[in-house]
Every structure is written in C-alpha cells, then in structure tokens.
Scaffold this motif. Structure first.
Motif, PDB file in Angstrom:
ATOM      1  N   TYR B 273      -4.784  34.454 100.882  1.00 36.02           N
ATOM      2  CA  TYR B 273      -3.623  33.823 101.502  1.00 36.02           C
ATOM      3  C   TYR B 273      -2.498  33.805 100.469  1.00 36.02           C
ATOM      4  CZ  TYR B 273      -0.833  30.490 104.154  1.00 36.02           C
ATOM      5  OH  TYR B 273       0.190  29.888 104.855  1.00 36.02           O
ATOM      6  N   PRO B 274      -1.811  34.935 100.294  1.00 33.45           N
ATOM      7  CA  PRO B 274      -0.800  35.030  99.229  1.00 33.45           C
ATOM      8  C   PRO B 274       0.192  33.866  99.272  1.00 33.45           C
ATOM      9  CG  PRO B 274      -1.172  37.165 100.215  1.00 33.45           C
ATOM     10  CD  PRO B 274      -1.930  36.172 101.052  1.00 33.45           C
ATOM     11  N   THR B 275       0.280  33.175  98.160  1.00 29.15           N
ATOM     12  CA  THR B 275       1.073  31.945  98.080  1.00 29.15           C
ATOM     13  C   THR B 275       1.798  31.939  96.741  1.00 29.15           C
ATOM     14  OG1 THR B 275      -0.818  30.897  99.176  1.00 29.15           O
ATOM     15  CG2 THR B 275       0.893  29.430  98.371  1.00 29.15           C
ATOM     16  N   HIS B 276       2.973  31.326  96.696  1.00 31.05           N
ATOM     17  CA  HIS B 276       3.724  31.208  95.448  1.00 31.05           C
ATOM     18  C   HIS B 276       3.019  30.176  94.555  1.00 31.05           C
ATOM     19  CE1 HIS B 276       7.989  30.770  93.491  1.00 31.05           C
ATOM     20  NE2 HIS B 276       7.083  31.297  92.697  1.00 31.05           N
ATOM     21  N   VAL B 277       2.651  30.604  93.333  1.00 27.19           N
ATOM     22  CA  VAL B 277       1.890  29.721  92.435  1.00 27.19           C
ATOM     23  C   VAL B 277       2.649  29.512  91.127  1.00 27.19           C
ATOM     24  CG1 VAL B 277      -0.261  29.443  91.114  1.00 27.19           C
ATOM     25  CG2 VAL B 277      -0.327  30.512  93.389  1.00 27.19           C
ATOM     26  N   LEU B 278       2.714  28.255  90.669  1.00 34.77           N
ATOM     27  CA  LEU B 278       3.229  27.941  89.336  1.00 34.77           C
ATOM     28  C   LEU B 278       2.041  27.565  88.460  1.00 34.77           C
ATOM     29  CD1 LEU B 278       5.463  27.142  87.226  1.00 34.77           C
ATOM     30  CD2 LEU B 278       5.317  24.833  88.193  1.00 34.77           C
ATOM     31  N   ARG B 279       1.879  28.277  87.331  1.00 31.56           N
ATOM     32  CA  ARG B 279       0.779  27.955  86.413  1.00 31.56           C
ATOM     33  C   ARG B 279       1.307  27.126  85.257  1.00 31.56           C
ATOM     34  NH1 ARG B 279      -0.863  33.433  84.359  1.00 31.56           N
ATOM     35  NH2 ARG B 279       1.353  33.755  84.747  1.00 31.56           N
ATOM     36  N   ILE B 280       0.814  25.894  85.132  1.00 30.90           N
ATOM     37  CA  ILE B 280       1.176  25.054  83.988  1.00 30.90           C
ATOM     38  C   ILE B 280      -0.024  25.008  83.045  1.00 30.90           C
ATOM     39  CG2 ILE B 280       1.826  22.732  83.244  1.00 30.90           C
ATOM     40  CD1 ILE B 280       3.169  22.306  85.941  1.00 30.90           C
ATOM     41  N   GLY B 281       0.250  25.262  81.770  1.00 30.47           N
ATOM     42  CA  GLY B 281      -0.796  25.255  80.754  1.00 30.47           C
ATOM     43  C   GLY B 281      -0.154  25.693  79.455  1.00 30.47           C
ATOM     44  N   VAL B 282      -0.951  26.181  78.538  1.00 31.27           N
ATOM     45  CA  VAL B 282      -0.382  26.696  77.300  1.00 31.27           C
ATOM     46  C   VAL B 282       0.064  28.124  77.593  1.00 31.27           C
ATOM     47  CG1 VAL B 282      -0.845  27.242  74.889  1.00 31.27           C
ATOM     48  CG2 VAL B 282      -1.890  25.207  75.937  1.00 31.27           C
ATOM     49  N   ASN B 283       1.354  28.390  77.373  1.00 28.73           N
ATOM     50  CA  ASN B 283       1.843  29.738  77.629  1.00 28.73           C
ATOM     51  C   ASN B 283       1.231  30.685  76.597  1.00 28.73           C
ATOM     52  OD1 ASN B 283       3.388  29.084  79.899  1.00 28.73           O
ATOM     53  ND2 ASN B 283       4.966  28.204  78.564  1.00 28.73           N
ATOM     54  N   ASP B 284       1.508  31.944  76.706  1.00 25.97           N
ATOM     55  CA  ASP B 284       0.855  32.945  75.873  1.00 25.97           C
ATOM     56  C   ASP B 284       1.242  32.754  74.403  1.00 25.97           C
ATOM     57  OD1 ASP B 284      -0.519  35.154  75.058  1.00 25.97           O
ATOM     58  OD2 ASP B 284       0.988  36.592  75.755  1.00 25.97           O
ATOM     59  N   CYS B 285       0.683  31.682  73.786  1.00 19.89           N
ATOM     60  CA  CYS B 285       1.024  31.399  72.386  1.00 19.89           C
ATOM     61  C   CYS B 285      -0.116  30.624  71.731  1.00 19.89           C
ATOM     62  CB  CYS B 285       2.307  30.584  72.302  1.00 19.89           C
ATOM     63  SG  CYS B 285       2.140  28.918  72.973  1.00 19.89           S
ATOM     64  N   PHE B 286      -0.118  30.574  70.410  1.00 18.51           N
ATOM     65  CA  PHE B 286      -1.086  29.745  69.696  1.00 18.51           C
ATOM     66  C   PHE B 286      -0.557  28.317  69.623  1.00 18.51           C
ATOM     67  CE2 PHE B 286      -2.373  33.945  68.142  1.00 18.51           C
ATOM     68  CZ  PHE B 286      -3.749  33.846  68.341  1.00 18.51           C
ATOM     69  N   GLY B 287      -1.464  27.376  69.448  1.00 12.62           N
ATOM     70  CA  GLY B 287      -1.059  25.973  69.313  1.00 12.62           C
ATOM     71  C   GLY B 287      -0.580  25.666  67.907  1.00 12.62           C
ATOM     72  N   GLN B 288      -0.553  24.393  67.577  1.00 12.30           N
ATOM     73  CA  GLN B 288      -0.106  23.959  66.250  1.00 12.30           C
ATOM     74  C   GLN B 288      -0.635  22.567  65.968  1.00 12.30           C
ATOM     75  OE1 GLN B 288       4.148  22.816  66.136  1.00 12.30           O
ATOM     76  NE2 GLN B 288       4.220  23.399  68.292  1.00 12.30           N
ATOM     77  N   SER B 289      -0.428  22.104  64.712  1.00 12.73           N
ATOM     78  CA  SER B 289      -0.903  20.767  64.342  1.00 12.73           C
ATOM     79  C   SER B 289      -0.033  19.686  64.968  1.00 12.73           C
ATOM     80  CB  SER B 289      -0.876  20.608  62.818  1.00 12.73           C
ATOM     81  OG  SER B 289      -1.831  21.457  62.231  1.00 12.73           O
ATOM     82  N   GLY B 290      -0.627  18.530  65.129  1.00 10.71           N
ATOM     83  CA  GLY B 290       0.112  17.375  65.652  1.00 10.71           C
ATOM     84  C   GLY B 290      -0.868  16.398  66.259  1.00 10.71           C
ATOM     85  N   LYS B 291      -0.388  15.197  66.529  1.00  2.00           N
ATOM     86  CA  LYS B 291      -1.255  14.248  67.230  1.00  2.00           C
ATOM     87  C   LYS B 291      -1.492  14.766  68.642  1.00  2.00           C
ATOM     88  CE  LYS B 291       0.237   9.910  65.179  1.00  2.00           C
ATOM     89  NZ  LYS B 291       1.214   8.846  65.399  1.00  2.00           N
ATOM     90  N   ALA B 292      -2.666  14.482  69.170  1.00  2.00           N
ATOM     91  CA  ALA B 292      -2.996  14.995  70.499  1.00  2.00           C
ATOM     92  C   ALA B 292      -1.932  14.599  71.520  1.00  2.00           C
ATOM     93  CB  ALA B 292      -4.375  14.488  70.927  1.00  2.00           C
ATOM     94  N   GLU B 293      -1.487  13.326  71.482  1.00  2.00           N
ATOM     95  CA  GLU B 293      -0.520  12.891  72.501  1.00  2.00           C
ATOM     96  C   GLU B 293       0.828  13.588  72.326  1.00  2.00           C
ATOM     97  OE1 GLU B 293      -1.699   9.799  70.372  1.00  2.00           O
ATOM     98  OE2 GLU B 293       0.090   8.541  70.562  1.00  2.00           O
ATOM     99  N   ASP B 294       1.194  13.893  71.062  1.00  2.00           N
ATOM    100  CA  ASP B 294       2.455  14.614  70.832  1.00  2.00           C
ATOM    101  C   ASP B 294       2.356  16.052  71.347  1.00  2.00           C
ATOM    102  OD1 ASP B 294       3.437  12.353  69.686  1.00  2.00           O
ATOM    103  OD2 ASP B 294       3.113  13.016  67.609  1.00  2.00           O
ATOM    104  N   LEU B 295       1.187  16.651  71.130  1.00  2.00           N
ATOM    105  CA  LEU B 295       0.995  18.036  71.594  1.00  2.00           C
ATOM    106  C   LEU B 295       1.001  18.101  73.119  1.00  2.00           C
ATOM    107  CD1 LEU B 295      -1.771  19.034  69.047  1.00  2.00           C
ATOM    108  CD2 LEU B 295       0.490  20.098  69.206  1.00  2.00           C
ATOM    109  N   VAL B 296       0.390  17.115  73.744  1.00  2.00           N
ATOM    110  CA  VAL B 296       0.361  17.082  75.215  1.00  2.00           C
ATOM    111  C   VAL B 296       1.788  17.065  75.756  1.00  2.00           C
ATOM    112  CG1 VAL B 296      -0.188  15.586  77.178  1.00  2.00           C
ATOM    113  CG2 VAL B 296      -1.948  16.111  75.476  1.00  2.00           C
ATOM    114  N   LYS B 297       2.652  16.282  75.104  1.00  2.00           N
ATOM    115  CA  LYS B 297       4.053  16.243  75.547  1.00  2.00           C
ATOM    116  C   LYS B 297       4.754  17.561  75.240  1.00  2.00           C
ATOM    117  CE  LYS B 297       4.957  11.326  75.571  1.00  2.00           C
ATOM    118  NZ  LYS B 297       4.867  10.290  74.552  1.00  2.00           N
TER     119      LYS B 297
END
Lengths: 271, 315
Positions: B273-297
């Motif tokens: 059922y072809p539908t318009h989809v928005l994917r939210i997550g980590v985009n095609d990149c590596f993460g970094q250091s930080g507090k978990a709550e800061d990274l989530v934001k």
C-alpha cells in the motif's frame, strides 16, 4: 593395516572423481587429510553409524571440520565408513544436493555437526561443545580439523587461548600442516613458526606426527585421548599427496582437473 | 498489559533477572559474556549459576563460536555484550556458524543506539538492526522497557532458533506492566487516530507516547503502533490497515534510518500500500559523545522534536 591402506586409496579416487564431476572443489587439502580422516573414522571416533537414531547419540565423540573446504575427503570418508550411500558422492556441489560445497547442517546429511566453511571458527565451536559435554558429564572428546593456512585467522587463537586457559582435556585440535595456501607457501606469506612452541605457550599439549603414516597417526590420537590438557596434533603432510603432479603444488588448492589430468591421476591411483 | 503509572526501571536489570529465572527452571540455559557482565547484567546469572556462565574475555568472535558449540551440545546459549560489538565484531561468526546452522543462540546487545552517551560513536550501535535483519533465520527484537525485555527474553527462550535482542543502556519509563507478553504476530496499538500513523520500536517508546499527546493537544490525532519484532515481520496487516486509515506514516527509532524499522515499514508499504513515509532516527552519520538526554535532543528523538517534525510532515 592393509584394509586401511585400501580405504585411503579408495578415498583418494573418490576425491578426484568428485571434483572432476563437479568441475570444482578442493583437491589439494583433501588429499593431504586422507590418512588423518581414515584413522579418525576407522579407529578413533566413537560416532554411531546409525547417526541420530542411536540411543547413545548424545554420548558420541564430535568431529568438526574447521577447514570446511575439504568436503571431498570428508564426504568420501563418511560415505565409505557407512554414514550414507556412496552413490550420493556423485551429486557433490550440484543443485539440490545435500553434499554442499562446504558442510551444511540443514541438509541433514548424516555426520555433519555444524555448518562450516568460513575459516577460523571451528576451534572455538569445539571449545563450546567441549564445555557443553562437561556440563552434562559426558566423557567423549571433541576433534577439530584445521588447516595450517587457516591458523592465520586471529579468531583461531582466541579459541586456542580459551581452551588453554580452561585446561580443557576433552578437545583435540588436529592441524593438517601441508605448508601451502592459495597464494603460495605459508612460510612465505605469513609463517606460523614455531607453531609447536606457540601452542605450548597457549597451554596446549603438542604432538607432532607424519600425517600420512597410518600407524603413527593411530598411536598419536590414542595418546591425545589420555591427555590432561587440550592437545594439538600437528600432522606434517603434503598438499596433493598421492597424485605426483599435484603434490606440493599450491595451484591444486581449488582447481578441477581436465580430462587428461583426470585420467593421469586415476591411472596413478589405480596403479 | 499497560502500566497504570510510569516508573523508571532498568531494561538491563530485566535481562539479568530474566536469565536467572530461566536458569532456575532449565539447566540447559547457559550464558556467555565478553568482559561486560557487570554492564549487560549477565553477571546476575554468573553469581547464581557460575558453572553455566562463560566469560570468554574480550573476544566476541570466540564468544559467538563457543555459543554455537554449546548450542549443538544441546544448550540454549545467551551471549551478551554491547550491541555494537555483539553484532559487528563477530558478524561472520553469527552469519556462518549461528544463522546458517539455525542454532539456538540468543544474542543480546545492550547499550544499543546513541543513548550509550559519553563513550561516543565507536560504542553507539546505530546499525545493529540493519546487520541482523539481513540474516536468514534470525529473529530481531527491540523491546522498549523493563517488562518488555522480560517478555522478549522469555519468548526467545521458548522459540527455537537464533535471536538478536537489542536493549538500551538507559533506564526507561515503563509503558507495559508485569503481565505483558510478546506477540510476534501483532503490533501494540497505544493510540488511535486518523491524521497520521506513527510507528516506533525500542527505547524511544515513552518519548513517542508523549509526542502523540502533544499532537493531540494541537488537535492532531495519531495512531501509535509500537513494534517490538522487526524480523520476521509478521504484523504486516496491522501496518497496512492503519496506513489505509491515516494516509501518512512516520517511523521513529534510536537507530540509523537505513536498515532498521523505517526501512522495514517502507518495504511493507511499498509492496502492499504505497504511502508517504517520514523516517525519524539517526541520519546516515556516526554519533558523538554527550549525555544521553542531550544526544536524544540533538538527534531529534525527544518528544517535542518528534511532535514538531510530524506536524511539519503532515502539514
């Protein structure tokens, strides 16, 4: 020993026929392991021929072919000992066959403990099996066959370290030291020497033997059974053993013979 | 099945406690770890059943191969370490020795996603679902909270074959309650609306529930489906039915937008059922250091950012 000698002759012919028939497969390392497997399966291993139908199935010894590419020698040995019909050897590497290029568990071919073929994994698998047997207080042994080139895989040394650290006395690593790998000589590409000293330093009891001498192999495997430590048996072998133009030639690692070469090889083996 | 009020509880403790409970009822349950028993909480099992616990040291390839060996010796082997190492460091051992032979090995990756925090990119598994999802025979689960981890571990124990279960480092708010059971055939519907279908998996669940509440306060009504089982994906019908009603779909995960839940939903919808989809997550990149709550934001996985992005998407 004449019977066992005849057995190895038959296995060598099977190897050539299987690889010729499939037009692919690993001849060199199969021919170097013929005596090792012949002695194991005829004299040493306690594995019911009626594979998983026997009530003593869980008590069996375990054999893991870590150098999973030498299926020609493995399948031929299993068939000639009686695990499955010799006729099946003709299907080697063909579509739909239970005789996959590398051993495959889910084809349910009798005698296969686990799928192998990606090198460097069999020894640690063996360590896992050995520990599982100990938990269940089963006194059988785990035998793992490795190639010498394969030992260049670092994961193999993780397995050597684990078995040594745990002083597992129910695992035997058999090394088919034929001194050749695809790109040439193991010595030139990345030497393992001194292999015996390295293994001893990892906590292994090391025995060395002429890997083509049936009597010596039997004696050394019987000795390995009594060891209180993990035991490595270094078998000095010749890659391509038994066919003059294949012996000591790295080119015969994974090549099928043409018709002329096939006839020549069979002539030598029939002599 | 749902908790009346939220409490913050450790999903990793749930893993350790679940192992102990299984060890109690079945002597064939064995556990392996690679020098992280105190972090994964497999150490709880080690204390109770030392003879059935194997710390292989810092050697993940050895761990997975030994787990395969224990499995063919008749054991049910749980092998745990950080998600990034549990899947990446020993991928070929998982592929060739565990998945190909369809063995009873349960791989548990804790500290999944960017919320590993201060350790940074080397330790943040944003690709683990993608790696495991592509393997034949492998079941992939991403539970969200303490109770769901317990339910998933129990389900893995009862189901023959290889599993990968990803568990977060952070202590998450409980959405489920003690009697929650994993159902491989269904998604969990946590809100019903017809403006947008929101799909999520794993650790984000409480944030997504809050985001859906924010949307509601703005007059936007979402259907929220929580999807703990990513592979095999057996809950297709739930997704298709809700997509038909909502017309627009958003996926949210603490994982790369490549190869995880977002990709799974796109595959199901594009085929059915072809539908318009928005994917939210980590985009095609590596993460970094930080507090978990800061990274989530920073990576837009907090409730306000999620609500904001959904509003822009359905505008």
């Amino acid at each position: 020993m004449t019977n066992l000698k005849e057995f190895t002759k038959q296995v060598r012919k099977d190897i050539i026929q299987m690889v010729y028939g499939a037009k692919s497969g690993h001849i060199g390392g199969s021919l170097s392991s013929v005596e090792i497997l012949a002695v194991l399966y005829n004299k040493i291993l306690n594995i019911p021929i009626e594979w998983d139908k026997s009530s003593k199935f869980v008590m069996r010894d375990r054999f893991i072919l870590s150098k999973g590419h030498v299926t020609p020698v493995f399948y031929s040995t299993l068939a000639r000992v009686g695990y499955f019909d010799v006729e099946l050897l003709k299907t080697f590497r063909k579509l739909g066959s239970s005789l996959q290029g590398h051993p495959c568990l889910f084809t349910k071919l009798p005698g296969i403990e686990i799928s192998t073929g990606s090198l460097g994994q069999g020894l640690s698998i063996g360590v896992g099996v050995a520990q599982g047997l100990k938990l269940d207080k089963i006194n059988s042994k785990v035998y793992v066959l490795l190639g010498d080139g394969e030992i260049q895989e670092g994961s193999t040394w993780e397995g050597f370290m684990s078995a040594g650290a745990k002083k597992l006395d129910n695992i035997v690593a058999i090394i088919d030291k034929n001194n050749l790998q695809i790109d040439g000589s193991v010595q030139d590409i990345k030497t393992l020497d001194p292999l015996d000293k390295k293994l001893e330093a990892f906590g292994w009891n090391v025995l060395t033997v002429d890997g083509h001498n049936l009597d010596e192999l039997e004696q050394v495997f019987l000795k390995a059974k009594e060891s209180k430590f993990p035991t490595a048996v270094i078998c000095n072998t010749i890659k391509g053993k038994g066919v003059s133009f294949m012996e000591g030639n790295a080119g015969w690692h994974g090549k099928a013979p043409n018709e002329e070469q096939y006839n020549l090889a069979m002539e030598e083996l029939n002599a | 099945m749902l908790s009346k009020e939220r409490t913050v509880k450790s999903p990793r403790n749930a893993y350790g406690e679940a192992l102990c409970a299984l060890g109690e009822i079945d002597k064939n349950v064995v556990v392996l770890d690679a020098d992280l028993a105190a972090s994964t909480q497999s150490g709880m099992f080690a204390k109770k059943f030392p003879e059935r616990f194997f710390d292989v040291g810092i050697a993940e390839q050895d761990m997975i191969s030994q787990a395969a060996g224990l499995a063919i010796a008749g054991k049910i082997a749980f092998a745990s370490t950080f998600a990034v190492f549990a899947t990446g460091r020993c991928y070929d051992q998982i592929r060739a020795s565990v998945a190909y032979s369809n063995l009873n090995v349960k791989i548990i990756g804790t500290h999944a996603g960017i919320t590993v925090g201060e350790d940074g990119a080397t330790h943040q598994a944003n690709e683990d679902i993608a790696l495991m999802r592509s393997l034949p025979n492998m079941t992939v689960l991403a539970p969200s909270d303490y109770y769901e981890v317990k339910a998933c571990v129990e389900y893995a124990y009862k189901t023959q074959g290889p599993f990968y279960i990803r568990i977060p480092r952070t202590n998450t708010e409980t959405i489920f309650s003690k009697n929650y059971k994993h159902d491989p055939l269904r998604t969990v519907e946590l809100a019903k609306g017809e403006d947008v279908l929101v799909c999520t998996t794993g650790e984000n669940l409480a944030n997504v529930v809050d985001a859906v509440e924010i949307l509601k306060s703005k007059g936007i009504f979402a259907t929220l489906l929580h999807i703990p089982q990513i592979k095999p994906f057996l809950a297709k019908d739930d997704i298709i039915k809700s997509a038909k009603a909502c017309k627009k779909v958003v996926t949210i995960e603490n994982h790369s937008i490549i190869g995880g839940l977002g990709s799974t939903i796109c595959e199901v919808l594009s085929e059915n059922y072809p539908t318009h989809v928005l994917r939210i997550g980590v985009n095609d990149c590596f993460g970094q250091s930080g507090k978990a709550e800061d990274l989530v934001k920073y990576y837009n996985l907090d409730s306000n950012s999620i609500a904001q992005r959904i509003m822009e998407f359905i505008k």
